[in-house]
Scaffold this motif. Structure first.
Motif, PDB file in Angstrom:
ATOM      1  N   ILE A   1     131.111 -36.270  51.893  1.00 20.21           N
ATOM      2  CA  ILE A   1     129.573 -36.936  51.922  1.00 20.21           C
ATOM      3  C   ILE A   1     129.392 -37.365  53.517  1.00 20.21           C
ATOM      4  O   ILE A   1     128.507 -37.081  53.913  1.00 20.21           O
ATOM      5  N   THR A   2     130.382 -38.235  53.864  1.00 25.58           N
ATOM      6  CA  THR A   2     130.129 -38.740  55.130  1.00 25.58           C
ATOM      7  C   THR A   2     130.580 -37.993  56.296  1.00 25.58           C
ATOM      8  O   THR A   2     129.997 -38.058  57.423  1.00 25.58           O
ATOM      9  N   ALA A   3     131.577 -37.220  56.087  1.00 30.66           N
ATOM     10  CA  ALA A   3     132.010 -36.280  57.249  1.00 30.66           C
ATOM     11  C   ALA A   3     131.328 -35.166  57.487  1.00 30.66           C
ATOM     12  O   ALA A   3     130.863 -34.962  58.944  1.00 30.66           O
ATOM     13  N   ILE A   4     130.697 -34.426  56.398  1.00 33.59           N
ATOM     14  CA  ILE A   4     129.661 -33.262  56.809  1.00 33.59           C
ATOM     15  C   ILE A   4     128.349 -33.564  57.057  1.00 33.59           C
ATOM     16  O   ILE A   4     127.581 -33.372  58.064  1.00 33.59           O
ATOM     17  N   PRO A   5     127.406 -34.159  55.960  1.00 33.72           N
ATOM     18  CA  PRO A   5     125.991 -34.470  56.381  1.00 33.72           C
ATOM     19  C   PRO A   5     126.015 -35.517  57.254  1.00 33.72           C
ATOM     20  O   PRO A   5     124.965 -35.348  58.006  1.00 33.72           O
ATOM     21  N   ALA A   6     126.702 -36.686  56.955  1.00 30.92           N
ATOM     22  CA  ALA A   6     126.249 -37.841  57.937  1.00 30.92           C
ATOM     23  C   ALA A   6     127.055 -37.736  59.126  1.00 30.92           C
ATOM     24  O   ALA A   6     126.709 -38.711  59.785  1.00 30.92           O
ATOM     25  N   THR A   7     127.881 -36.984  59.597  1.00 30.52           N
ATOM     26  CA  THR A   7     128.485 -36.897  60.587  1.00 30.52           C
ATOM     27  C   THR A   7     128.380 -35.707  61.418  1.00 30.52           C
ATOM     28  O   THR A   7     127.768 -35.538  62.513  1.00 30.52           O
ATOM     29  N   ALA A   8     129.094 -34.563  60.898  1.00 30.08           N
ATOM     30  CA  ALA A   8     128.856 -33.358  61.647  1.00 30.08           C
ATOM     31  C   ALA A   8     127.486 -32.733  61.822  1.00 30.08           C
ATOM     32  O   ALA A   8     126.922 -32.368  63.223  1.00 30.08           O
ATOM     33  N   LEU A   9     126.798 -32.731  60.593  1.00 26.54           N
ATOM     34  CA  LEU A   9     125.462 -32.204  60.778  1.00 26.54           C
ATOM     35  C   LEU A   9     124.637 -33.240  61.509  1.00 26.54           C
ATOM     36  O   LEU A   9     123.871 -32.688  62.161  1.00 26.54           O
ATOM     37  N   ALA A  10     124.822 -34.944  61.185  1.00 25.31           N
ATOM     38  CA  ALA A  10     123.894 -35.400  61.761  1.00 25.31           C
ATOM     39  C   ALA A  10     124.043 -35.508  63.407  1.00 25.31           C
ATOM     40  O   ALA A  10     122.867 -35.507  63.994  1.00 25.31           O
ATOM     41  N   PHE A  11     125.155 -35.457  63.958  1.00 25.36           N
ATOM     42  CA  PHE A  11     125.255 -35.645  65.380  1.00 25.36           C
ATOM     43  C   PHE A  11     124.999 -34.326  65.886  1.00 25.36           C
ATOM     44  O   PHE A  11     124.582 -34.130  67.268  1.00 25.36           O
ATOM     45  N   LEU A  12     125.130 -33.140  65.121  1.00 25.51           N
ATOM     46  CA  LEU A  12     124.672 -31.600  65.701  1.00 25.51           C
ATOM     47  C   LEU A  12     123.141 -31.853  65.602  1.00 25.51           C
ATOM     48  O   LEU A  12     122.719 -31.120  66.714  1.00 25.51           O
ATOM     49  N   ILE A  13     122.499 -32.320  64.849  1.00 21.16           N
ATOM     50  CA  ILE A  13     121.033 -32.311  64.741  1.00 21.16           C
ATOM     51  C   ILE A  13     120.645 -33.188  66.047  1.00 21.16           C
ATOM     52  O   ILE A  13     119.794 -32.816  66.704  1.00 21.16           O
ATOM     53  N   GLN A  14     121.098 -34.271  66.021  1.00 17.10           N
ATOM     54  CA  GLN A  14     120.788 -35.294  67.307  1.00 17.10           C
ATOM     55  C   GLN A  14     121.048 -34.565  68.667  1.00 17.10           C
ATOM     56  O   GLN A  14     120.062 -34.536  69.403  1.00 17.10           O
ATOM     57  N   ASN A  15     122.074 -33.961  68.806  1.00 12.56           N
ATOM     58  CA  ASN A  15     122.422 -33.377  70.113  1.00 12.56           C
ATOM     59  C   ASN A  15     121.354 -31.937  70.352  1.00 12.56           C
ATOM     60  O   ASN A  15     121.216 -31.769  71.437  1.00 12.56           O
ATOM     61  N   THR A  16     121.057 -31.560  69.318  1.00 13.41           N
ATOM     62  CA  THR A  16     119.966 -30.458  69.335  1.00 13.41           C
ATOM     63  C   THR A  16     118.659 -30.721  69.746  1.00 13.41           C
ATOM     64  O   THR A  16     117.886 -30.105  70.416  1.00 13.41           O
ATOM     65  N   VAL A  17     118.267 -31.776  68.892  1.00 11.59           N
ATOM     66  CA  VAL A  17     116.736 -32.070  69.001  1.00 11.59           C
ATOM     67  C   VAL A  17     116.533 -32.982  69.750  1.00 11.59           C
ATOM     68  O   VAL A  17     115.158 -33.126  70.179  1.00 11.59           O
ATOM     69  N   GLN A  18     117.346 -33.910  70.200  1.00 18.78           N
ATOM     70  CA  GLN A  18     116.688 -35.200  70.977  1.00 18.78           C
ATOM     71  C   GLN A  18     116.248 -34.688  72.401  1.00 18.78           C
ATOM     72  O   GLN A  18     115.401 -35.696  72.936  1.00 18.78           O
ATOM     73  N   ARG A  19     116.536 -33.538  72.825  1.00 22.98           N
ATOM     74  CA  ARG A  19     116.037 -33.081  74.161  1.00 22.98           C
ATOM     75  C   ARG A  19     114.466 -32.984  74.025  1.00 22.98           C
ATOM     76  O   ARG A  19     113.775 -33.002  75.166  1.00 22.98           O
ATOM     77  N   TYR A  20     113.703 -32.585  72.942  1.00 24.75           N
ATOM     78  CA  TYR A  20     112.433 -32.616  72.756  1.00 24.75           C
ATOM     79  C   TYR A  20     111.913 -33.617  72.413  1.00 24.75           C
ATOM     80  O   TYR A  20     110.604 -33.905  72.077  1.00 24.75           O
TER      81      TYR A  20
END
Length: 288
Positions: free
Chosen positions: A217-236
């Motif tokens: 639960i924590t490694a995939i949605p709450a870490t891998a996907l979470a930080f991938l999303i943050q690094n992708t969208v925070q530029r906007y």
């Protein structure tokens, strides 16, 4: 301008999704730490996350360069600092006080941004930050006072690190492949956590079923996907918006604990949740 605004709204909604996952995993992490020491949990959690991203995006790895590596490691240091200070600080202070001090990152981000970029946030953003901070106090400081001790100072360092992490992601996210940036950050946290775990903790003798569930639960949605999303969208969106949105994490955590019967929300705590939501909406609708 309208297209830019739509991108920001989508980015903010994606970051709200990240805060949601971080919030609902609080109980999971709390249960997992009964079976494993903190640094080994962080090391293995972030190792599984980086392995997941590397397997899914293995084609991106061939495009890594020294600049992306340096930026990812640099940002990853702040990310590790946030988790490390929080983990150690929780040994010496209560979770309510720790939650409030960690949430003060929402105040630090606009302050740091103003110092680093000489750009003062707009009045509605300041109002949103103030409202969210008040909400954090109502949500987390029930029946207690804020008397700073050694543990509280460690948590304050955690808030500083998380605030700087948000700012640095905003600074470098547009310069590099977000996948590579996320992978390097997560790998950095895992590597440093292993160093601290080997130096300070005993090697876990078994991985229980509860622990495997927590890792998944924590490694995939709450870490891998979470930080991938943050690094992708925070530029906007802005770093201040990101910080305000992330104050929803303790709200989702409190709601989850309430629904699972771990904690009953008081009227004051519900008011705190509403203040946080109001602060987020003020900054979103009238802010930057």
């Amino acid at each position: 301008m309208e297209a830019s605004r739509k991108r920001q709204v989508k980015a903010d909604l994606a970051l709200l999704f990240v805060a949601f996952f971080w919030g609902i995993t609080f109980v999971v992490v709390q249960d997992a730490l009964a079976d494993i020491t903190p640094y080994y949990f962080l090391a293995l959690r972030f190792l599984m996350a980086v392995m997941f991203l590397a397997a899914i995006y293995r084609g991106n790895l061939s495009r890594i360069n020294l600049s992306a590596l340096r930026s990812g490691i640099f940002i990853g240091l702040f990310l590790f600092g946030g988790y490390a200070f929080q983990t150690v600080g929780l040994k010496y202070t209560g979770p309510a006080t720790a939650g409030f001090i960690t949430g003060l990152a929402v105040v630090m981000v606009p302050l740091f941004s103003a110092l680093l970029y000489r750009h003062m946030p707009r009045p509605f953003v300041i109002a949103g930050v103030t409202c969210a901070t008040l909400g954090l106090g109502l949500l987390t400081l029930q029946g207690g006072t804020l008397n700073l001790g050694p543990g509280d100072l460690l948590i304050l360092c955690c808030a500083i690190c998380f605030g700087l992490h948000i700012i640095m992601v905003g600074r470098y996210a547009g310069q590099h492949d977000p996948v590579l940036l996320a992978i390097v950050q997560i790998a950095t946290v895992s590597a440093i956590s292993f160093v601290f775990a080997l130096a300070l903790e005993h090697v876990p003798t078994q991985i229980t079923t509860r622990l495997w569930i927590a890792f998944l639960i924590t490694a995939i949605p709450a870490t891998a996907l979470a930080f991938l999303i943050q690094n992708t969208v925070q530029r906007y969106t802005s770093a201040t918006h990101t910080a305000i949105i992330f104050t929803m994490e303790p709200v989702f955590s409190a709601i989850t604990a309430h629904l699972l019967g771990r904690e009953i929300l008081t009227t004051v705590q519900v008011a705190g949740c509403l203040f946080i939501l109001a602060g987020m909406l003020v900054a979103e609708l009238k802010g930057e």
